[in-house]
Scaffold this active site. Structure first.
Site, PDB file in Angstrom:
ATOM      1  N   GLY A 162       0.826  -1.204   0.000  1.00  0.00           N
ATOM      2  CA  GLY A 162       0.000   0.000   0.000  1.00  0.00           C
ATOM      3  C   GLY A 162       0.855   1.247   0.000  1.00  0.00           C
ATOM      4  O   GLY A 162       2.086   1.181   0.185  1.00  0.00           O
ATOM      5  N   GLN A 208       3.234  10.086   1.500  1.00  0.00           N
ATOM      6  CA  GLN A 208       4.535   9.428   1.317  1.00  0.00           C
ATOM      7  C   GLN A 208       5.236   9.878   0.049  1.00  0.00           C
ATOM      8  O   GLN A 208       6.445   9.677  -0.086  1.00  0.00           O
ATOM      9  CB  GLN A 208       4.364   7.907   1.287  1.00  0.00           C
ATOM     10  CG  GLN A 208       3.925   7.329   2.626  1.00  0.00           C
ATOM     11  CD  GLN A 208       3.887   5.817   2.562  1.00  0.00           C
ATOM     12  OE1 GLN A 208       2.873   5.241   2.184  1.00  0.00           O
ATOM     13  NE2 GLN A 208       4.983   5.180   2.922  1.00  0.00           N
ATOM     14  N   CYS A 210       7.581  -0.221   5.879  1.00  0.00           N
ATOM     15  CA  CYS A 210       7.016   0.997   5.298  1.00  0.00           C
ATOM     16  C   CYS A 210       8.040   1.617   4.368  1.00  0.00           C
ATOM     17  O   CYS A 210       9.224   1.726   4.725  1.00  0.00           O
ATOM     18  CB  CYS A 210       6.649   1.974   6.416  1.00  0.00           C
ATOM     19  SG  CYS A 210       5.905   3.498   5.818  1.00  0.00           S
ATOM     20  N   LEU A 211       7.582   2.050   3.206  1.00  0.00           N
ATOM     21  CA  LEU A 211       8.451   2.716   2.234  1.00  0.00           C
ATOM     22  C   LEU A 211       9.129   3.944   2.845  1.00  0.00           C
ATOM     23  O   LEU A 211      10.233   4.312   2.442  1.00  0.00           O
ATOM     24  CB  LEU A 211       7.606   3.130   1.024  1.00  0.00           C
ATOM     25  CG  LEU A 211       8.319   3.701  -0.186  1.00  0.00           C
ATOM     26  CD1 LEU A 211       9.278   2.684  -0.776  1.00  0.00           C
ATOM     27  CD2 LEU A 211       7.300   4.140  -1.228  1.00  0.00           C
ATOM     28  N   HIS A 229      -2.617   0.690   8.522  1.00  0.00           N
ATOM     29  CA  HIS A 229      -1.282   1.254   8.294  1.00  0.00           C
ATOM     30  C   HIS A 229      -1.367   2.453   7.346  1.00  0.00           C
ATOM     31  O   HIS A 229      -0.792   3.512   7.619  1.00  0.00           O
ATOM     32  CB  HIS A 229      -0.362   0.165   7.718  1.00  0.00           C
ATOM     33  CG  HIS A 229       1.017   0.645   7.377  1.00  0.00           C
ATOM     34  ND1 HIS A 229       2.141   0.227   8.058  1.00  0.00           N
ATOM     35  CD2 HIS A 229       1.451   1.515   6.419  1.00  0.00           C
ATOM     36  CE1 HIS A 229       3.204   0.832   7.541  1.00  0.00           C
ATOM     37  NE2 HIS A 229       2.814   1.616   6.536  1.00  0.00           N
ATOM     38  N   GLU A 230      -2.103   2.270   6.241  1.00  0.00           N
ATOM     39  CA  GLU A 230      -2.160   3.346   5.237  1.00  0.00           C
ATOM     40  C   GLU A 230      -2.934   4.554   5.753  1.00  0.00           C
ATOM     41  O   GLU A 230      -2.526   5.700   5.553  1.00  0.00           O
ATOM     42  CB  GLU A 230      -2.763   2.828   3.926  1.00  0.00           C
ATOM     43  CG  GLU A 230      -1.963   1.727   3.252  1.00  0.00           C
ATOM     44  CD  GLU A 230      -0.474   2.024   3.130  1.00  0.00           C
ATOM     45  OE1 GLU A 230      -0.097   3.199   2.998  1.00  0.00           O
ATOM     46  OE2 GLU A 230       0.323   1.066   3.190  1.00  0.00           O
ATOM     47  N   HIS A 254      -1.086   6.926   7.907  1.00  0.00           N
ATOM     48  CA  HIS A 254      -0.256   7.916   7.219  1.00  0.00           C
ATOM     49  C   HIS A 254      -1.006   9.234   7.017  1.00  0.00           C
ATOM     50  O   HIS A 254      -0.390  10.298   6.944  1.00  0.00           O
ATOM     51  CB  HIS A 254       0.185   7.395   5.844  1.00  0.00           C
ATOM     52  CG  HIS A 254       1.377   6.482   5.885  1.00  0.00           C
ATOM     53  ND1 HIS A 254       2.598   6.873   6.367  1.00  0.00           N
ATOM     54  CD2 HIS A 254       1.532   5.196   5.482  1.00  0.00           C
ATOM     55  CE1 HIS A 254       3.464   5.865   6.256  1.00  0.00           C
ATOM     56  NE2 HIS A 254       2.840   4.838   5.727  1.00  0.00           N
TER      57      HIS A 254
HETATM   58 NI    NI Z   1       3.744   3.001   5.278  1.00  0.00          NI
END
Ligand code: NI
Length: 169
Positions: free
Chosen positions: A39, A44, A92-93, A134-135, A138
């Site tokens: 995701g 991000q 996470c990216l 999680h998304e 953000h």
């Molecule tokens: Ni993330």
């Protein structure tokens, strides 16, 4: 991690069908695919708007994970279906190379709209519910390390999971 944009609440999207949203979604999809991620959230990639994408078919990072349908979710709202939580490993990216054991609600309902402005209303559990939490975190200025209960369960992917593919989402 460290960018103030990742620590603030993102702004609601007035028109999910606006051209800038479509362009942003293309960039988000490219970024998520390049990272083999489950995701991605708009902040991000530098846009403070309440837009997330997620989806898993066969992800090298989660060989045992069930499929999650590819979803564009704009202006999401989450409702816990009960108080049960479970721990699971996340990456996470925006926190490259790291993994942490994170508690999440097991079951939730999420609502929002897609890129056509059509309503989305799903009740999900397990890994699907984890990815959504999680998304959407953000969009509220939360990164998963902030939710880890025991920081002994936070570390480098290559140390925690030697030999497994090292990709981030
Ligand atoms: Ni993330």
């Amino acid at each position: 991690m460290g960018d103030p944009l990742l620590l603030q609440r993102s702004v609601e999207v007035d028109d999910p069908r606006a051209p800038w949203v479509r362009e942003l979604l293309t960039d988000m999809l490219d970024t998520m695919r390049a990272a083999d991620g489950a995701g991605l959230a708009a902040p991000q990639i530098g846009v403070s708007s309440r837009i997330v994408i997620f989806g898993v078919d066969s992800n090298p990072r989660y060989p045992q994970a069930p499929e999650v349908p590819f979803t564009v979710l704009i202006n999401p709202e989450l409702t816990w279906l009960d108080q049960e939580m479970e721990e699971g490993w996340e990456g996470c990216l925006s926190v490259p190379g790291m993994r942490g054991l994170v508690p999440r609600y097991t079951r939730l309902r999420y609502r929002g709209v897609d890129a056509e402005g059509q309503a989305i209303d799903r009740s999900v559990d397990g890994f699907h519910a984890r990815v959504v939490q999680h998304e959407v975190d953000h969009l509220d200025g939360m990164l998963y390390p902030m939710r880890i209960r025991d920081l002994r369960h936070f570390g480098y992917h290559e140390v925690l999971f030697p030999g497994q593919p090292d990709v981030d989402d």
